[in-house]
Structures are given as structure tokens and as C-alpha cells.
Design a protein around this motif. Structure first.
Motif, PDB file in Angstrom:
ATOM      1  N   ALA A  14      39.154  45.259  42.457  1.00  0.00           N
ATOM      2  CA  ALA A  14      39.558  45.295  43.860  1.00  0.00           C
ATOM      3  C   ALA A  14      39.641  46.728  44.391  1.00  0.00           C
ATOM      4  CB  ALA A  14      40.918  44.612  43.998  1.00  0.00           C
ATOM      5  N   ALA A  15      40.339  47.594  43.662  1.00  0.00           N
ATOM      6  CA  ALA A  15      40.569  48.955  44.150  1.00  0.00           C
ATOM      7  C   ALA A  15      39.281  49.778  44.131  1.00  0.00           C
ATOM      8  CB  ALA A  15      41.638  49.634  43.294  1.00  0.00           C
ATOM      9  N   GLU A  34      30.726  49.600  35.990  1.00  0.00           N
ATOM     10  CA  GLU A  34      31.580  48.478  35.566  1.00  0.00           C
ATOM     11  C   GLU A  34      31.165  48.018  34.178  1.00  0.00           C
ATOM     12  OE1 GLU A  34      34.307  46.558  36.613  1.00  0.00           O
ATOM     13  OE2 GLU A  34      33.856  45.570  34.705  1.00  0.00           O
ATOM     14  N   GLY A  47      45.097  33.980  42.053  1.00  0.00           N
ATOM     15  CA  GLY A  47      45.638  32.955  42.959  1.00  0.00           C
ATOM     16  C   GLY A  47      45.105  31.570  42.628  1.00  0.00           C
ATOM     17  N   ASN A  52      45.093  35.148  46.335  1.00  0.00           N
ATOM     18  CA  ASN A  52      46.160  35.490  47.294  1.00  0.00           C
ATOM     19  C   ASN A  52      45.920  36.963  47.661  1.00  0.00           C
ATOM     20  OD1 ASN A  52      49.791  35.784  46.977  1.00  0.00           O
ATOM     21  ND2 ASN A  52      48.469  35.880  48.768  1.00  0.00           N
ATOM     22  N   GLU A 340      50.655  39.100  34.727  1.00  0.00           N
ATOM     23  CA  GLU A 340      49.724  39.208  35.846  1.00  0.00           C
ATOM     24  C   GLU A 340      49.380  40.679  36.109  1.00  0.00           C
ATOM     25  OE1 GLU A 340      50.219  36.062  38.739  1.00  0.00           O
ATOM     26  OE2 GLU A 340      49.786  37.526  40.296  1.00  0.00           O
ATOM     27  N   GLU A 369      45.787  49.340  40.016  1.00  0.00           N
ATOM     28  CA  GLU A 369      46.832  48.989  39.041  1.00  0.00           C
ATOM     29  C   GLU A 369      47.083  50.072  37.999  1.00  0.00           C
ATOM     30  OE1 GLU A 369      46.329  44.932  37.677  1.00  0.00           O
ATOM     31  OE2 GLU A 369      47.534  45.389  35.897  1.00  0.00           O
ATOM     32  N   PHE A 382      47.147  42.991  45.313  1.00  0.00           N
ATOM     33  CA  PHE A 382      45.841  43.239  45.934  1.00  0.00           C
ATOM     34  C   PHE A 382      45.994  44.181  47.129  1.00  0.00           C
ATOM     35  CE2 PHE A 382      43.919  39.319  43.888  1.00  0.00           C
ATOM     36  CZ  PHE A 382      43.098  40.069  43.060  1.00  0.00           C
TER      37      PHE A 382
HETATM   38  C1  LIG Z   1      45.634  35.655  36.383  1.00  0.00           C
HETATM   39  C2  LIG Z   1      45.892  36.679  37.452  1.00  0.00           C
HETATM   40  C3  LIG Z   1      46.057  36.264  38.763  1.00  0.00           C
HETATM   41  C4  LIG Z   1      46.341  37.216  39.751  1.00  0.00           C
HETATM   42  N1  LIG Z   1      46.483  36.777  41.033  1.00  0.00           N
HETATM   43  C5  LIG Z   1      46.788  37.674  42.004  1.00  0.00           C
HETATM   44  C6  LIG Z   1      46.896  37.262  43.361  1.00  0.00           C
HETATM   45  O1  LIG Z   1      46.633  36.102  43.712  1.00  0.00           O
HETATM   46  N2  LIG Z   1      47.261  38.199  44.283  1.00  0.00           N
HETATM   47  C7  LIG Z   1      47.493  39.511  43.951  1.00  0.00           C
HETATM   48  O2  LIG Z   1      47.815  40.327  44.815  1.00  0.00           O
HETATM   49  N3  LIG Z   1      47.330  39.942  42.680  1.00  0.00           N
HETATM   50  C8  LIG Z   1      46.981  39.053  41.719  1.00  0.00           C
HETATM   51  N4  LIG Z   1      46.809  39.485  40.425  1.00  0.00           N
HETATM   52  C9  LIG Z   1      46.900  40.941  40.163  1.00  0.00           C
HETATM   53  C10 LIG Z   1      45.578  41.598  40.614  1.00  0.00           C
HETATM   54  O3  LIG Z   1      44.502  40.895  40.040  1.00  0.00           O
HETATM   55  C11 LIG Z   1      45.518  43.071  40.190  1.00  0.00           C
HETATM   56  O4  LIG Z   1      46.665  43.734  40.646  1.00  0.00           O
HETATM   57  C12 LIG Z   1      44.289  43.739  40.775  1.00  0.00           C
HETATM   58  O5  LIG Z   1      43.141  43.077  40.313  1.00  0.00           O
HETATM   59  C13 LIG Z   1      44.232  45.209  40.399  1.00  0.00           C
HETATM   60  O6  LIG Z   1      43.045  45.733  40.886  1.00  0.00           O
HETATM   61  P1  LIG Z   1      42.332  46.968  40.167  1.00  0.00           P
HETATM   62  O7  LIG Z   1      41.038  47.142  40.879  1.00  0.00           O
HETATM   63  O8  LIG Z   1      43.253  48.088  40.058  1.00  0.00           O
HETATM   64  O9  LIG Z   1      42.077  46.471  38.675  1.00  0.00           O
HETATM   65  P2  LIG Z   1      41.130  45.298  38.142  1.00  0.00           P
HETATM   66  O10 LIG Z   1      40.975  44.249  39.168  1.00  0.00           O
HETATM   67  O11 LIG Z   1      41.676  44.929  36.816  1.00  0.00           O
HETATM   68  O12 LIG Z   1      39.716  45.997  37.981  1.00  0.00           O
HETATM   69  C14 LIG Z   1      39.457  46.954  36.988  1.00  0.00           C
HETATM   70  C15 LIG Z   1      37.983  46.907  36.696  1.00  0.00           C
HETATM   71  O13 LIG Z   1      37.653  47.984  35.824  1.00  0.00           O
HETATM   72  C16 LIG Z   1      36.810  47.523  34.805  1.00  0.00           C
HETATM   73  N5  LIG Z   1      36.942  48.396  33.641  1.00  0.00           N
HETATM   74  C17 LIG Z   1      37.991  48.505  32.800  1.00  0.00           C
HETATM   75  N6  LIG Z   1      37.744  49.431  31.858  1.00  0.00           N
HETATM   76  C18 LIG Z   1      36.503  49.915  32.108  1.00  0.00           C
HETATM   77  C19 LIG Z   1      35.670  50.895  31.485  1.00  0.00           C
HETATM   78  N7  LIG Z   1      36.067  51.527  30.402  1.00  0.00           N
HETATM   79  N8  LIG Z   1      34.472  51.141  32.018  1.00  0.00           N
HETATM   80  C20 LIG Z   1      34.052  50.486  33.139  1.00  0.00           C
HETATM   81  N9  LIG Z   1      34.775  49.544  33.752  1.00  0.00           N
HETATM   82  C21 LIG Z   1      35.984  49.270  33.255  1.00  0.00           C
HETATM   83  C22 LIG Z   1      37.282  46.088  34.556  1.00  0.00           C
HETATM   84  O14 LIG Z   1      36.291  45.312  33.919  1.00  0.00           O
HETATM   85  C23 LIG Z   1      37.578  45.624  35.984  1.00  0.00           C
HETATM   86  O15 LIG Z   1      36.451  45.095  36.602  1.00  0.00           O
HETATM   87  C24 LIG Z   1      46.484  38.582  39.429  1.00  0.00           C
HETATM   88  C25 LIG Z   1      46.297  38.982  38.101  1.00  0.00           C
HETATM   89  C26 LIG Z   1      46.005  38.047  37.127  1.00  0.00           C
HETATM   90  C27 LIG Z   1      45.800  38.528  35.714  1.00  0.00           C
END
Ligand SMILES: Cc1cc2nc3c(=O)[nH]c(=O)nc-3n(C[C@H](O)[C@H](O)[C@H](O)COP(=O)(O)OP(=O)(O)OC[C@H]3O[C@@H](n4cnc5c(N)ncnc54)[C@H](O)[C@@H]3O)c2cc1C
Length: 396
Positions: A14-15, A34, A47, A52, A340, A369, A382
Motif C-alpha cells: 500500500a505505502a 517487489e 478486511g 477496509n 494484523e 508499516e 491503510f
Molecule cells: C490479514 C490482514 C488484514 C488486514 N486488514 C486491514 C484492513 O482491512 N484495513 C487496514 O487499514 N489495515 C489492514 N491490515 C494492515 C495492513 O495490511 C498494513 O498495515 C498495510 O498493508 C501496510 O502497508 P505497507 O505498504 O507498509 O506494507 P505491506 O502491505 O506489507 O507491503 C510491503 C511489501 O513489501 C514487499 N517486500 C517485503 N520485503 C521485501 C524485499 N526484501 N524486497 C522486495 N519487496 C519486499 C512485500 O512483499 C509487500 O508487498 C491487515 C493486515 C493483515 C495481515
């Protein structure tokens, strides 16, 4: 082969995707690397498959961080309304489920498609199945992957936290931070079910599946939502929320009947015994749980004789007090497998709250995150991912 970009984003979650879109729209040449075979995998399972994606009541108070003020700036500059406008532009139908939580009507897939489409429109290159071997810096960053090398003056770390290792979560982002001298706040599982100790497990876990609306508290924090008994302990929104504030050894104080006077009928002239108490408690709590809880907490319950016991006013007052303050000391959490999110992470003292850039390592940014900002349950995580991603994307 060497590829040159203005910005390399590590992680297409997401971020990372939001950051890439905002940077791409400003004419930056952006690559997103990725590890997984597709972008936004966590969005897809979020969600319950409906994502969500935000919360219309989002406020800084809905976030935990060693520095409670850090998230304010980014959250104010990319709001739930901004993300809703983006979703509406892509004709994503949504609804408010409860407490300001917005979910897709159809599928979380629509959110990932939207982000991928926005990336395409902004000229962002997303590379999947990438194994990053090494990140180094001289006058710019070098990211060595199998076969390819990416060069850029800016790297944005958006690799998420430790939750759900089955989906590939790892300590990559924290390790990279340490490599560049950026401090980490201790990480821990958050929004996670809690596990009972052996005694409580024996007493309650055969009731798995039973739920009730409670006010769950730990320290100063309180959440009024539903609680669920599981095969190993407690879960449900109230417990997930309070888990983020819990640490080993701390008691939870659970009001099982918020704003109810459960024993009123007993005090006001009714029978003052276990049978009358069962009837009263079963009107407030699920039947099996009410019965069990009373068996364990009713004053001087003396087995078969208990039905005939008559309780004093003080004993009834004590029973009323206890139902509003059921003290449970969980043994542990279910850990990162079931969490989560990950609380803790890159220390916000090390980052600019305006841009997410590390002060000790110019050109290195952290978003989402991996940063020590953790939202409550309900779309806040999110919203932090969108807001922190946008803050970095608008500055790189
Ligand atoms: C089951 C579940 C349900 C959830 N539901 C909700 C919800 O409904 N609403 C909400 O607000 N939050 C929800 N969350 C929390 C939300 O998913 C996270 O807070 C959010 O995805 C964080 O975004 P991010 O981009 O920081 O990390 P992530 O979404 O975890 O993305 C990180 C990305 O980096 C990649 N990555 C990791 N290491 C490497 C590497 N070494 N090299 C290259 N790529 C790499 C991963 O594969 C991933 O694609 C949920 C979490 C879970 C586990």
C-alpha cells in the motif's frame, strides 16, 4: 544490467505504491521492486477480502508511536477524503460498515487494480519476483538484485512489518535501517489475539465461539467492541484493539456489562441467590458464558448448597463490581503469525515528519508499516500507508 531511476521504491504494498504514484505524477522516473509475484498481496486479503481502506473519523489519536505527534503532518496532508476521491474516480463502490470503516462493496482486488493503473498512468515501472541482494551507497544508491542492478539517488523503504511471515514478511526494512545507522523502536505483534494461561484456558476455552460486547481496558486505554472466546484465549475487535497496548504481565480489565446494572433486580427485592443471578446475567451475556463466569465468580458459591445461599448487599455489590472489572492476565499473544500489524519499527525521531526522509541518511526514506506508527483496527493502518507514502512521494 544496470537500470537508472530517480527513485527506487522497495516493496509494492500500500505505502510503496502510493509513494510511487505521487512521485511518478511529479515526473520522477520511478521503479518499484517487489519480492512477491504480484503487487499488493496484503491488500487482497485485507478486511476479509473487501479491504477496509480507510476510516472517515481518522485522527492522530488512532495511532500508537513513541512520538504521538509524528504522524500528524502526513495524516493532515493526505486525508481519508483524498483516498475516497481516488476510489470514486475509479468507480469503486464502497460502504461504511461500522464506526467510520469504509470497505469495498465488491472486492479488495479493485484497490490493487486502481493502484496499478495509477502507477501505469504515472509511468512507474513495477518489477515483480525481485530478490534484493544488497543495498549500498556511494554518491547514489546501488540496489543489487539477481542479474540486475538499480541505481538511484533516492531509495524509499516500503517493505512492511513482520506480521504474517507466511506471506513473506521479514525484517528486511529494519535491517536496512540499521545498516544506515537509523534506530529502531522494539517491534512487537499488534492487533493480535491473546492467549490465556493454562488455568484460564481450562476454565473458558471450551466456550470458543462465544462473543459479547465488552469494554476492554489496559492501563488508560479502553475499547468498547465485541470480544470473542477462542480455542486458546481471547480475540474479537475489542481484544485486537487492546492487544496493541498490552505487554506481558499486564492485566486486562474487561467490563462484561458496560453501562448495565446487572444485579439491580436482585438488590431491589428479588431473590439474592445463584439462580436469580443466572437469570440476570443471562439477560446481559451469552447464556453459556454467563453461567460459567458466575460459577467462577459468584460470592461464596458453595457447590450444591449455593442455590439456597442468600447473598448480602455487600456480596452483591462485589459481584456487580467484578462483572465490570473481570481481570485477566493473558500469557502471551498469538504472535506475528496472527498479528494484523507490527508495532514499533523505524524510530520516528530519525525521520522528517514532513517527508519521511532519514536525517542520518539523506536520500533514504521509510514509509508505511516499517515505521513506528501503528493504527487502531478499522482502516487506520491503510490510511497511514497512503498518507506516509504520499508524503514521501511528494518530496522525493
Ligand atoms: C490479514 C490482514 C488484514 C488486514 N486488514 C486491514 C484492513 O482491512 N484495513 C487496514 O487499514 N489495515 C489492514 N491490515 C494492515 C495492513 O495490511 C498494513 O498495515 C498495510 O498493508 C501496510 O502497508 P505497507 O505498504 O507498509 O506494507 P505491506 O502491505 O506489507 O507491503 C510491503 C511489501 O513489501 C514487499 N517486500 C517485503 N520485503 C521485501 C524485499 N526484501 N524486497 C522486495 N519487496 C519486499 C512485500 O512483499 C509487500 O508487498 C491487515 C493486515 C493483515 C495481515
Amino acid at each position: 544490467m544496470i537500470h537508472k531511476f530517480d527513485v527506487v521504491v522497495l516493496g509494492a504494498g500500500a505505502a510503496g505504491l502510493m509513494c510511487a504514484i505521487e512521485a511518478g505524477k511529479r515526473g520522477r522516473r520511478v521503479a518499484v521492486l517487489e519480492r512477491a509475484e504480484r503487487a499488493g498481496k496484503k491488500i487482497l486479503i485485507s478486511g476479509g477480502g473487501r479491504c477496509n481502506f480507510t476510516n472517515i473519523y481518522c485522527q492522530p489519536e488512532h495511532f500508537l508511536s513513541a512520538n504521538a505527534h509524528f504522524a500528524k503532518s502526513a495524516l493532515a496532508r493526505y486525508t481519508p477524503a483524498d483516498f475516497i476521491a481516488l476510489a470514486e474516480k475509479h468507480h469503486i463502490a464502497y460502504h461504511e460498515k461500522t464506526l467510520g470503516q469504509l470497505f469495498c462493496d465488491r472486492s479488495a482486488n479493485e484497490i490493487t487494480h486502481m493502484l496499478e493503473e495509477e502507477c501505469r498512468a504515472a509511468g512507474v515501472k513495477i518489477r515483480l519476483n525481485v530478490r534484493i541482494r544488497e543495498v549500498q551507497r556511494t554518491d547514489e544508491f546501488f540496489i543489487r538484485c539477481d542479474g540486475d542492478e538499480f541505481h538511484a539517488p533516492v531509495v524509499v523503504v516500503a517493505t512492511g512489518g513482520l506480521s504474517i511471515p507466511k506471506m513473506g514478511a521479514s525484517s528486511f526494512g529494519y535491517d536496512l535501517a540499521r545498516q544506515f545507522g537509523v534506530k529502531i523502536q522494539k517491534t512487537r505483534p499488534a492487533l493480535v489475539p491473546l492467549v490465556f494461561g493454562a488455568g484460564d484456558r481450562e476454565q473458558y476455552c471450551d466456550l470458543a465461539g462465544v462473543s459479547a460486547e465488552v469494554l476492554a481496558g489496559c492501563g488508560e486505554q479502553r475499547f468498547r467492541e465485541s470480544m470473542l472466546i477462542t480455542h486458546r484465549g481471547l480475540s474479537g475487535p475489542a481484544i485486537l484493539q487492546i492487544s496493541s497496548y498490552w505487554s506481558k504481565g499486564k492485566p486486562l480489565r474487561i467490563d462484561l456489562a458496560p453501562e448495565r446494572d446487572v444485579t439491580a433486580a436482585l438488590r431491589d427485592g428479588g431473590a439474592r441467590n445463584i439462580a436469580a443471578a443466572r437469570a440476570a446475567f443471562q439477560g446481559v451475556l451469552p447464556k453459556r458464558f454467563a453461567t460459567r463466569w458466575l460459577d467462577l465468580h459468584a460470592p461464596a458459591a458453595k457447590g450444591a448448597k449455593a442455590a439456597k445461599d442468600t447473598w448480602s448487599k455487600q456480596e452483591l455489590d462485589e459481584l456487580e463490581r467484578r462483572v465490570h472489572e473481570w481481570v485477566v492476565v493473558p500469557a502471551d499473544t498469538e504472535g506475528y503469525d496472527k498479528a494484523e500489524v507490527t508495532a514499533g519499527g523505524v524510530d520516528t525521531d530519525e525521520l522528517s515528519s514532513k517527508t519521511m526522509e532519514a536525517s542520518k541518511a539523506r536520500g533514504l526514506f521509510f514509509v508505511g508499516e516499517v515505521v513506528d506508527v501503528t493504527g487502531h483496527l478499522g482502516g487506520f493502518n491503510f490510511q497511514w500507508a497512503w498518507a506516509s507514502g504520499a508524503a514521501a512521494g511528494r518530496s522525493v
